[in-house]
Design an enzyme around this catalytic site. Structure first.
Site, short mmCIF file in Angstrom:
data_model
loop_
_atom_site.label_atom_id
_atom_site.label_comp_id
_atom_site.label_asym_id
_atom_site.label_seq_id
_atom_site.Cartn_x
_atom_site.Cartn_y
_atom_site.Cartn_z
N GLY A 13 58.32 16.70 70.06
CA GLY A 13 57.49 16.53 68.94
C GLY A 13 57.16 15.27 68.51
N ASP A 21 55.37 16.67 73.64
CA ASP A 21 54.46 17.20 72.56
C ASP A 21 54.29 18.60 73.38
OD1 ASP A 21 53.36 17.70 70.11
OD2 ASP A 21 52.61 16.06 70.11
N THR A 81 66.75 21.03 65.10
CA THR A 81 65.73 22.25 64.91
C THR A 81 66.75 23.17 64.07
OG1 THR A 81 64.75 21.74 66.92
CG2 THR A 81 64.36 24.16 65.98
N THR A 82 66.04 23.84 63.16
CA THR A 82 66.63 25.07 62.39
C THR A 82 65.94 26.28 62.54
OG1 THR A 82 65.29 24.42 60.30
CG2 THR A 82 67.52 23.20 60.67
N ASN A 114 71.39 19.56 59.63
CA ASN A 114 71.22 18.14 59.03
C ASN A 114 71.76 17.06 59.64
OD1 ASN A 114 70.56 16.09 56.77
ND2 ASN A 114 69.57 17.82 55.66
N MET A 115 70.96 15.98 60.01
CA MET A 115 71.40 14.79 60.57
C MET A 115 71.56 13.73 59.48
SD MET A 115 71.55 15.77 63.54
CE MET A 115 70.84 16.80 64.84
N HIS A 155 62.05 22.54 49.49
CA HIS A 155 61.17 21.79 50.50
C HIS A 155 59.78 21.81 50.68
CE1 HIS A 155 65.22 21.90 52.62
NE2 HIS A 155 65.19 21.01 53.24
N HIS A 156 59.15 20.90 51.38
CA HIS A 156 57.87 21.00 51.48
C HIS A 156 57.00 22.18 51.73
CE1 HIS A 156 58.06 20.65 55.84
NE2 HIS A 156 59.15 19.87 55.62
N LYS A 162 57.17 24.01 55.58
CA LYS A 162 58.34 24.37 56.09
C LYS A 162 58.53 25.98 56.17
CE LYS A 162 63.59 24.31 55.72
NZ LYS A 162 63.72 23.50 57.29
N THR A 212 70.08 23.64 56.01
CA THR A 212 71.24 22.74 55.43
C THR A 212 71.91 23.82 54.12
OG1 THR A 212 70.09 20.91 56.01
CG2 THR A 212 71.63 20.93 53.91
#
Length: 268
Positions: free
Chosen positions: A10, A36, A100-101, A125-126, A156-157, A160, A167
């Site tokens: 990505g 990509d 990735t979730t 979540n990193m 979230h934005h 999403k 998370t």
């Protein structure tokens, strides 16, 4: 020591670009590949061009070309793409950091299977801060096991696509585990209409989507006469990128196995 050769899936996306910038600035790792989707206008371009830099690689959709000579792939894309990447990486000895979730149980099982053939760090979540927060939640849940109602609120934005966030679900899993429960047995994912009194053993979730919110998570422990809130708020994706590169370093000497950020941070 030869710098670890990393690739980013990505590469033209918001998270992909943050990862690329972090890798280029890290010093002890190098950008050796970029992926990509087919048809992306970014294909064939330098993944560092948006920074006015040259990385010496091109963005590819073909996995063989995009991952040639790569040690590890960092992937924050979509479940279907990540699973395809995981199968390829497992077959070719390429390690993975997966952020990735939205995976279903079959997807999670496929990642666990791939980890028998290569080393994978898989976490929703990193962020170092989020993962320290998970440890705090585990401690808090054990102390607030009786007389406190537990609610998880996340925002979230608008772009999403999965809800609740990975998370938020992880937070619920950690809390439920600390209480000796399974999240699927106690989660209340939504409320509407006449719901009746609250089940004291439940863990409720509330989801907000809007604007450009990077990621806010709050766990509410509501008792009689007091309320405790444990929150984490992200103001930039940079914390996810730094955590991902830290995870890549952790995997450098691992041949196989499935790990998470708690392993990376030594919190287990």
């Amino acid at each position: 020591m030869t710098p670890m050769k990393l690739a980013v899936a990505g590469a033209s996306g918001r998270m992909g670009r943050m990862l690329i910038e972090t890798i280029l600035n890290a010093g002890d790792v190098t950008l050796a590949g970029a992926l990509d989707v087919p048809g992306s206008p970014a294909l064939g371009t330098d993944p560092a061009a948006f920074l006015g830099k040259s990385s010496g690689v091109a963005i590819e959709s073909d996995l063989a070309r995009g991952l040639a000579g790569v040690d590890l792939l960092i992937d924050f894309t979509r479940p279907e793409g990540t699973l395809r990447h995981a199968e390829y990486c497992a077959a070719h000895g390429i390690k993975m950091v997966i952020g990735t979730t939205g995976f279903d149980e079959a997807g999670k099982a496929a990642i666990a299977d791939a980890a028998k053939r290569t080393a994978i760090m898989f976490a929703p979540n990193m962020s170092v801060g989020v993962n320290v927060t998970l440890k705090l939640l585990e401690m808090a849940a054990k102390s607030f096991s009786e007389g406190y109602d537990i609610e998880i609120i996340e925002a979230h934005h608008r772009h999403k696509v999965d809800a609740p966030s990975g998370t938020a679900i992880k937070m619920g899993e950690v809390i439920a585990g600390a209480l000796g429960r399974k999240l699927d047995d106690v989660a209340v994912w939504a409320r509407e209409g006449v719901t009746g009194a609250r089940d004291p053993s439940s863990i409720g979730f509330a989801t907000i989507r809007g604007g450009d919110i990077i990621g806010d998570h709050t766990v509410l422990f509501a008792g009689m006469g007091e309320r405790i809130e444990i929150s984490h708020k992200s103001s930039s994706r940079v914390s996810y990128a730094h955590g991902s590169v830290r995870a890549a370093r952790f995997l450098a000497d691992k041949a196989t196995g499935l790990f998470d950020m708690q392993d990376v941070l030594g919190l287990k």
